[in-house]
Design a protein around this motif. Sequence first.
Motif, PDB file in Angstrom:
ATOM      1  N   ARG A 278       0.815  -1.223   0.000  1.00  0.00           N
ATOM      2  CA  ARG A 278       0.000   0.000   0.000  1.00  0.00           C
ATOM      3  C   ARG A 278       0.849   1.274   0.000  1.00  0.00           C
ATOM      4  NH1 ARG A 278      -3.026  -1.466   3.904  1.00  0.00           N
ATOM      5  NH2 ARG A 278      -1.734  -0.598   5.534  1.00  0.00           N
ATOM      6  N   ASN A 279       2.008   1.253   0.713  1.00  0.00           N
ATOM      7  CA  ASN A 279       2.797   2.469   0.872  1.00  0.00           C
ATOM      8  C   ASN A 279       3.973   2.598  -0.091  1.00  0.00           C
ATOM      9  OD1 ASN A 279       1.189   3.261   3.037  1.00  0.00           O
ATOM     10  ND2 ASN A 279       2.416   2.076   4.476  1.00  0.00           N
ATOM     11  N   TYR A 280       4.402   1.485  -0.706  1.00  0.00           N
ATOM     12  CA  TYR A 280       5.567   1.560  -1.570  1.00  0.00           C
ATOM     13  C   TYR A 280       5.290   1.075  -2.990  1.00  0.00           C
ATOM     14  CZ  TYR A 280      10.297   0.879  -3.323  1.00  0.00           C
ATOM     15  OH  TYR A 280      11.422   0.930  -4.087  1.00  0.00           O
ATOM     16  N   LEU A 281       4.854  -0.156  -3.141  1.00  0.00           N
ATOM     17  CA  LEU A 281       4.720  -0.737  -4.481  1.00  0.00           C
ATOM     18  C   LEU A 281       3.627  -0.085  -5.322  1.00  0.00           C
ATOM     19  CD1 LEU A 281       5.163  -4.514  -3.595  1.00  0.00           C
ATOM     20  CD2 LEU A 281       6.844  -2.992  -4.639  1.00  0.00           C
ATOM     21  N   ILE A 282       2.438   0.073  -4.783  1.00  0.00           N
ATOM     22  CA  ILE A 282       1.315   0.614  -5.560  1.00  0.00           C
ATOM     23  C   ILE A 282       1.502   2.102  -5.875  1.00  0.00           C
ATOM     24  CG2 ILE A 282      -1.163   1.065  -5.540  1.00  0.00           C
ATOM     25  CD1 ILE A 282      -1.498  -1.607  -4.043  1.00  0.00           C
ATOM     26  N   PRO A 283       1.879   2.968  -4.911  1.00  0.00           N
ATOM     27  CA  PRO A 283       2.031   4.392  -5.257  1.00  0.00           C
ATOM     28  C   PRO A 283       3.116   4.670  -6.304  1.00  0.00           C
ATOM     29  CG  PRO A 283       1.956   4.137  -2.880  1.00  0.00           C
ATOM     30  CD  PRO A 283       2.032   2.763  -3.467  1.00  0.00           C
ATOM     31  N   ARG A 284       4.167   3.852  -6.324  1.00  0.00           N
ATOM     32  CA  ARG A 284       5.249   4.058  -7.284  1.00  0.00           C
ATOM     33  C   ARG A 284       4.964   3.386  -8.628  1.00  0.00           C
ATOM     34  NH1 ARG A 284       7.540   4.613  -2.442  1.00  0.00           N
ATOM     35  NH2 ARG A 284       9.230   6.078  -2.203  1.00  0.00           N
ATOM     36  N   GLY A 285       3.863   2.675  -8.733  1.00  0.00           N
ATOM     37  CA  GLY A 285       3.503   2.038  -9.993  1.00  0.00           C
ATOM     38  C   GLY A 285       4.220   0.727 -10.248  1.00  0.00           C
ATOM     39  N   TYR A 286       4.825   0.138  -9.220  1.00  0.00           N
ATOM     40  CA  TYR A 286       5.518  -1.134  -9.377  1.00  0.00           C
ATOM     41  C   TYR A 286       4.554  -2.313  -9.368  1.00  0.00           C
ATOM     42  CZ  TYR A 286       9.832   1.422  -8.311  1.00  0.00           C
ATOM     43  OH  TYR A 286      10.877   2.305  -8.332  1.00  0.00           O
ATOM     44  N   ALA A 287       3.340  -2.103  -8.865  1.00  0.00           N
ATOM     45  CA  ALA A 287       2.384  -3.204  -8.751  1.00  0.00           C
ATOM     46  C   ALA A 287       0.961  -2.664  -8.788  1.00  0.00           C
ATOM     47  CB  ALA A 287       2.615  -3.960  -7.442  1.00  0.00           C
ATOM     48  N   ILE A 288       0.029  -3.578  -9.103  1.00  0.00           N
ATOM     49  CA  ILE A 288      -1.400  -3.276  -9.035  1.00  0.00           C
ATOM     50  C   ILE A 288      -2.057  -4.363  -8.197  1.00  0.00           C
ATOM     51  CG2 ILE A 288      -1.514  -2.039 -11.235  1.00  0.00           C
ATOM     52  CD1 ILE A 288      -2.571  -4.608 -12.528  1.00  0.00           C
ATOM     53  N   LEU A 289      -3.223  -4.043  -7.666  1.00  0.00           N
ATOM     54  CA  LEU A 289      -3.953  -5.032  -6.870  1.00  0.00           C
ATOM     55  C   LEU A 289      -4.374  -6.201  -7.745  1.00  0.00           C
ATOM     56  CD1 LEU A 289      -6.222  -2.789  -4.648  1.00  0.00           C
ATOM     57  CD2 LEU A 289      -4.431  -4.327  -3.866  1.00  0.00           C
TER      58      LEU A 289
END
Length: 148
Positions: free
Chosen positions: A27-38
């Motif tokens: 929630r705080n690193y991967l998704i905001p930086r665009g490295y991952a999606i749910l």
Amino acid sequence: MKLILTNEVTGLGAPGDVVEVKDGYGRNYLIPRGYAILWSRGAEKQIESLRKAREAREIRDLGTAQEVAQRLGSLKVTLKTRAGQGGRLFGSITSGDIAEAVKAAGGPELDRRRIEIGNPIKSVGSHQIAVRLHPEVSAKVDVEVVGA
């Protein structure tokens, strides 16, 4: 938290991989930086397209990766950039700069995300850079930075 990686994350996986991570990391690193999606069932189609794109870029097998590593080891790469007094650069050398210089020197086309720069290159001189070609093969490239 179950996520689908959209970019390569060192130590976690490659684009298209479905990974299970702690909620805060996702929630705080991967998704905001665009490295991952749910992860969701509808995202399964995206996973397939990401895997196809990755396979097109990826070096096919171990033998090919070792051949590319030998080519990179014998390659002389020179980067010209602006430098001030004492050999300090204005800015630093990025992985994209190195990928372009390797290609210009007659080497293979490299994905900038596979180039690992240990410490930022902020001075002229000779530097050694690691390139991950395959999960089992990494190559060292000697880069000579020259002030212009």
